[in-house]
Design an enzyme around this catalytic site. Structure first.
Site, PDB file in Angstrom:
ATOM      1  CE1 TYR A  71      78.327  41.798  -6.737  1.00 58.92           C
ATOM      2  CE2 TYR A  71      78.822  39.580  -5.970  1.00 58.92           C
ATOM      3  CZ  TYR A  71      78.938  40.955  -5.828  1.00 58.92           C
ATOM      4  OH  TYR A  71      79.662  41.479  -4.785  1.00 58.92           O
ATOM      5  CD  GLU A  93      81.876  40.318  -2.724  1.00 60.49           C
ATOM      6  OE1 GLU A  93      81.184  39.397  -3.230  1.00 60.49           O
ATOM      7  OE2 GLU A  93      81.543  41.521  -2.781  1.00 60.49           O
TER       8      GLU A  93
END
Length: 394
Positions: free
Chosen positions: A98, A140
């Site tokens: 990310y 996640e």
């Protein structure tokens, strides 16, 4: 959820950012893959980069998230986030990636918008990005924690290949080692990762087309895409006895524990998750009212047709209606056949039903519109889309 400082900045710039996202996202991906070519090897789809679908999906998800924060400040778009999180975990996306996305995305935003990206604008959109990223990372982590193993990919051996329908093949995969395996859910999917012609690894998601909860084998049904990179290799080159990499099973559009009637509206290879759902209901001896509305080119084109028929006939309150381009002289037992495209108005739909749609995007958009026009609540309609979610992007 969005800070008071950032809210007016996002309100003032959301339309501009949305307008330029089609230009921003291709620059972002090109810049990121130049800096991190390893991400193209087994994580990102090269095909979706070439056709622009991944860029459209990313743009749609970010803009959708920002607009949701403005319109619903006390909530997050949970359905959208869940869909993305399941796709990410099926590809083994990790938390550190990310930061890579953030750095390259904001480089692209600055390149396209130039001086319009003031420190205040950059700070506000950074907040939006990390609100979305942190929500996905949390989801996640929870999904990864539910796996029966700590591996992103495990080896599975091809036990059999059986043709079904038009240009589709059902693969039976069995574990190639003793790694504990995670049960799947009807309607869910796995990613399959293989080396393609030039040696690069590419991954694609395929629905669990039967025995979804089994851990000693996986059944997936793959339709040949002659212009694709993965399905031709799977169907034409991977043989019984070969080993492929498979992810743990995921999917947010799965069979729910409910007594409500269930309507499955599918077209083409979109029948694969519906087939798994029907088989699971038949195995449970469910007394739910179940309706299958499926569209295809012909009876011979219908993938998994024997499995679907067997499940429908085993359920006490199930009906199957097929819309075919070429109508057979004699309809299969237990199936009502119509000519043309799926038209829900031609059948009696059970009251209070839950709906799952799967098939080409245009089909699902048309089906959803017809259902809403008929008075079905939008909250009762879910859809499974193969590949990037271009519906959201639109």
């Amino acid at each position: 959820m969005l800070s008071d400082k950032s809210r007016p900045v996002i309100e003032a710039t959301a339309a501009v950012v949305a307008e330029h996202m089609p230009e921003i996202t291709p620059k972002f991906y090109a810049h990121m893959f130049e800096a991190h070519p390893e991400l193209m090897d087994g994580t990102f789809s090269r095909a979706n980069q070439r056709n622009g679908e991944q860029a459209q999906a990313l743009a749609g998800s970010i803009v959708h998230f920002a607009v949701h924060l403005l319109e619903h400040p006390d909530t997050l778009p949970e359905t959208v986030l869940a869909r993305i999180a399941h796709k990410h975990t099926a590809l083994g996306i990790t938390e550190d990636q990310y930061q890579i996305v953030y750095e390259n995305l904001f480089w692209a935003i600055a390149q396209v918008l130039g001086d319009a990206v003031t420190p205040e604008v950059a700070e506000a959109w950074t907040e939006v990005y990390w609100l979305m990223a942190d929500a996905l990372i949390t989801l996640e982590k929870d999904l990864y924690a539910k796996q029966a193993n700590d591996k992103m990919w495990t080896d599975w051996r091809v036990a059999s290949k059986e043709p079904t329908g038009n240009a589709a093949v059902t693969f039976r995969l069995e574990p190639a080692d003793d790694t504990p395996q995670t049960p799947g859910q009807p309607g869910g999917y796995v990613s399959v990762r293989i080396k393609v012609a030039d040696g690069l690894r590419q991954a694609r998601q395929y629905s669990l087309s039967g025995d979804a909860a089994a851990t000693d084998h996986r059944l997936i049904t793959v339709k040949l895409d002659e212009a694709g990179e993965v399905s031709p290799v799977l169907i034409q080159s991977v043989e019984v006895g070969d080993v492929v990499e498979v992810s743990n099973p995921y999917g947010d559009i799965t069979l729910q524990d409910s007594a409500a009637p269930l309507v499955l509206m599918t077209a083409g290879i979109g029948i694969t998750p519906a087939a798994a759902i029907l088989s699971a209901l038949a195995e449970q001896r469910s007394d739910r009212a179940v309706r299958l509305l499926h569209g295809d080119a012909s009876w011979d084109s219908v993938a998994l047709r024997d499995q679907v028929l067997e499940a429908v006939q085993a359920l006490p309150d199930a009906q199957a209606d097929l819309w075919l381009g070429v109508v057979p002289e004699q309809a299969p037992e237990g199936v009502t056949v119509h000519e043309g495209q799926v038209d829900a108005s031609q059948v009696e739909l059970p009251a209070g039903a839950e709906y799952i749609l799967c098939g080409p995007l245009a089909f699902m958009q048309s089906a959803r519109s017809s259902l809403i026009d008929a008075g079905v609540p939008a909250t009762s309609i879910r859809y499974e889309i193969f590949g990037p979610d271009l519906w959201l992007a639109a």
